[in-house]
Write a protein that holds these residues in place. Structure first.
Motif, PDB file in Angstrom:
ATOM      1  N   LEU A   1       0.858  -1.311   0.032  1.00  0.00           N
ATOM      2  CA  LEU A   1       0.010   0.117   0.005  1.00  0.00           C
ATOM      3  C   LEU A   1       0.842   1.208  -0.051  1.00  0.00           C
ATOM      4  O   LEU A   1       0.537   2.276  -0.532  1.00  0.00           O
ATOM      5  CB  LEU A   1      -0.923   0.047   1.265  1.00  0.00           C
ATOM      6  N   ILE A   2       1.947   1.011   0.620  1.00  0.00           N
ATOM      7  CA  ILE A   2       2.680   2.442   0.752  1.00  0.00           C
ATOM      8  C   ILE A   2       3.211   2.541  -0.482  1.00  0.00           C
ATOM      9  O   ILE A   2       3.521   3.717  -1.272  1.00  0.00           O
ATOM     10  CB  ILE A   2       3.830   2.336   2.046  1.00  0.00           C
ATOM     11  N   GLU A   3       3.975   1.650  -1.230  1.00  0.00           N
ATOM     12  CA  GLU A   3       4.382   1.676  -2.342  1.00  0.00           C
ATOM     13  C   GLU A   3       3.450   2.170  -3.500  1.00  0.00           C
ATOM     14  O   GLU A   3       3.832   3.012  -4.123  1.00  0.00           O
ATOM     15  CB  GLU A   3       4.994   0.218  -2.880  1.00  0.00           C
ATOM     16  N   PHE A   4       2.302   1.688  -3.561  1.00  0.00           N
ATOM     17  CA  PHE A   4       1.126   2.272  -4.270  1.00  0.00           C
ATOM     18  C   PHE A   4       0.976   3.749  -4.110  1.00  0.00           C
ATOM     19  O   PHE A   4       0.864   4.314  -5.234  1.00  0.00           O
ATOM     20  CB  PHE A   4      -0.024   1.277  -4.121  1.00  0.00           C
ATOM     21  N   ALA A   5       0.992   4.195  -2.795  1.00  0.00           N
ATOM     22  CA  ALA A   5       0.597   5.510  -2.561  1.00  0.00           C
ATOM     23  C   ALA A   5       1.812   6.400  -3.026  1.00  0.00           C
ATOM     24  O   ALA A   5       1.435   7.590  -3.385  1.00  0.00           O
ATOM     25  CB  ALA A   5       0.172   5.725  -1.101  1.00  0.00           C
ATOM     26  N   THR A   6       2.955   5.925  -3.076  1.00  0.00           N
ATOM     27  CA  THR A   6       4.228   6.875  -3.259  1.00  0.00           C
ATOM     28  C   THR A   6       4.677   6.508  -4.755  1.00  0.00           C
ATOM     29  O   THR A   6       5.308   7.644  -5.159  1.00  0.00           O
ATOM     30  CB  THR A   6       5.158   6.738  -2.188  1.00  0.00           C
ATOM     31  N   ASN A   7       4.351   5.584  -5.489  1.00  0.00           N
ATOM     32  CA  ASN A   7       5.034   5.536  -6.669  1.00  0.00           C
ATOM     33  C   ASN A   7       3.678   5.440  -7.776  1.00  0.00           C
ATOM     34  O   ASN A   7       4.267   5.062  -8.815  1.00  0.00           O
ATOM     35  CB  ASN A   7       5.749   3.920  -6.598  1.00  0.00           C
ATOM     36  N   THR A   8       2.723   5.987  -7.524  1.00  0.00           N
ATOM     37  CA  THR A   8       1.655   6.084  -8.544  1.00  0.00           C
ATOM     38  C   THR A   8       1.210   7.452  -8.303  1.00  0.00           C
ATOM     39  O   THR A   8       1.717   8.293  -7.710  1.00  0.00           O
ATOM     40  CB  THR A   8       0.590   5.204  -8.426  1.00  0.00           C
ATOM     41  N   ASP A   9       0.222   7.733  -9.138  1.00  0.00           N
ATOM     42  CA  ASP A   9      -0.269   9.109  -9.192  1.00  0.00           C
ATOM     43  C   ASP A   9      -1.383   9.341  -8.070  1.00  0.00           C
ATOM     44  O   ASP A   9      -2.269  10.205  -8.132  1.00  0.00           O
ATOM     45  CB  ASP A   9      -0.898   9.855 -10.467  1.00  0.00           C
ATOM     46  N   TYR A  10      -1.420   8.475  -6.988  1.00  0.00           N
ATOM     47  CA  TYR A  10      -2.455   8.368  -6.092  1.00  0.00           C
ATOM     48  C   TYR A  10      -2.561   9.524  -5.488  1.00  0.00           C
ATOM     49  O   TYR A  10      -1.453  10.235  -4.955  1.00  0.00           O
ATOM     50  CB  TYR A  10      -2.096   7.133  -4.987  1.00  0.00           C
ATOM     51  N   GLN A  11      -3.678  10.352  -5.418  1.00  0.00           N
ATOM     52  CA  GLN A  11      -4.059  11.520  -4.592  1.00  0.00           C
ATOM     53  C   GLN A  11      -4.949  11.462  -3.602  1.00  0.00           C
ATOM     54  O   GLN A  11      -5.389  12.387  -2.921  1.00  0.00           O
ATOM     55  CB  GLN A  11      -4.592  12.567  -5.546  1.00  0.00           C
ATOM     56  N   GLY A  12      -5.483  10.317  -3.109  1.00  0.00           N
ATOM     57  CA  GLY A  12      -6.570   9.900  -2.194  1.00  0.00           C
ATOM     58  C   GLY A  12      -5.900  10.280  -0.489  1.00  0.00           C
ATOM     59  O   GLY A  12      -4.812  10.441  -0.183  1.00  0.00           O
ATOM     60  N   TRP A  13      -6.873   9.540   0.278  1.00  0.00           N
ATOM     61  CA  TRP A  13      -6.688   9.587   1.629  1.00  0.00           C
ATOM     62  C   TRP A  13      -6.081   8.212   1.936  1.00  0.00           C
ATOM     63  O   TRP A  13      -6.331   7.405   1.366  1.00  0.00           O
ATOM     64  CB  TRP A  13      -8.009   9.862   2.581  1.00  0.00           C
ATOM     65  N   LEU A  14      -5.340   8.226   3.080  1.00  0.00           N
ATOM     66  CA  LEU A  14      -4.877   7.134   3.704  1.00  0.00           C
ATOM     67  C   LEU A  14      -5.560   7.274   5.139  1.00  0.00           C
ATOM     68  O   LEU A  14      -5.165   7.999   5.908  1.00  0.00           O
ATOM     69  CB  LEU A  14      -3.528   7.033   3.916  1.00  0.00           C
ATOM     70  N   ILE A  15      -6.674   6.366   5.250  1.00  0.00           N
ATOM     71  CA  ILE A  15      -7.308   6.145   6.628  1.00  0.00           C
ATOM     72  C   ILE A  15      -6.857   5.052   7.498  1.00  0.00           C
ATOM     73  O   ILE A  15      -6.697   4.104   7.047  1.00  0.00           O
ATOM     74  CB  ILE A  15      -8.727   6.121   6.316  1.00  0.00           C
ATOM     75  N   VAL A  16      -6.706   5.387   8.797  1.00  0.00           N
ATOM     76  CA  VAL A  16      -6.339   4.226   9.835  1.00  0.00           C
ATOM     77  C   VAL A  16      -7.582   3.942  10.522  1.00  0.00           C
ATOM     78  O   VAL A  16      -8.189   4.894  11.096  1.00  0.00           O
ATOM     79  CB  VAL A  16      -5.240   4.732  10.315  1.00  0.00           C
ATOM     80  N   GLU A  17      -7.898   2.750  10.736  1.00  0.00           N
ATOM     81  CA  GLU A  17      -9.078   2.222  11.342  1.00  0.00           C
ATOM     82  C   GLU A  17      -8.974   1.050  12.522  1.00  0.00           C
ATOM     83  O   GLU A  17      -7.846   0.124  11.909  1.00  0.00           O
ATOM     84  CB  GLU A  17     -10.167   2.175  10.451  1.00  0.00           C
ATOM     85  N   ALA A  18      -9.663   0.977  13.443  1.00  0.00           N
ATOM     86  CA  ALA A  18      -9.494  -0.475  14.137  1.00  0.00           C
ATOM     87  C   ALA A  18     -10.899  -0.248  14.965  1.00  0.00           C
ATOM     88  O   ALA A  18     -11.030   0.525  15.714  1.00  0.00           O
ATOM     89  CB  ALA A  18      -8.571  -0.393  14.991  1.00  0.00           C
ATOM     90  N   GLU A  19     -11.475  -1.470  14.991  1.00  0.00           N
ATOM     91  CA  GLU A  19     -12.946  -1.375  15.650  1.00  0.00           C
ATOM     92  C   GLU A  19     -12.294  -2.313  17.035  1.00  0.00           C
ATOM     93  O   GLU A  19     -12.165  -3.438  17.014  1.00  0.00           O
ATOM     94  CB  GLU A  19     -13.794  -2.339  14.831  1.00  0.00           C
TER      95      GLU A  19
END
Length: 101
Positions: A57-75
């Protein structure tokens, strides 16, 4: 996961990150516990407190033109997993992954 991101990455507009505690998941499966009870028992957690590898996911977010959010969640039950402490674990883990890429 990397293959899925490569095939569908252009359709992704936010990354929703949640980790899994392997020992709890194994017990849920072994004892045929319901999904809802597994959640209440702490099966899910924040990144860095479970066993999932978030590197793709980190590679995708940094090595593409991804411009969206990265949200952290835990129930999680806040009495068992204090939100501020868990947010700190998630932040440090994800920041380290970004630094090490």
């Amino acid at each position: 996961m990397a293959g899925l991101l490569a095939r569908h990455g252009k359709r992704i507009n936010h990354l929703h990150c949640k980790d899994i505690r392997g020992d709890v998941m194994a017990r849920v499966r072994r004892e045929d516990i319901s999904f809802n009870q597994g959640v209440r028992d702490g099966m899910f957690t924040v990144p860095g407190d479970g066993y999932l590898d978030f590197s793709p996911l980190i590679e995708f977010a940094t090595n593409t033109d991804y411009q969206g959010w990265l949200i952290v969640e835990a129930e999680q039950d806040p009495r068992k997993a204090p939100p501020k402490e868990m947010a700190g674990i998630a932040y440090r883990h994800m920041a380290q992954l970004f630094e090490n890429r």
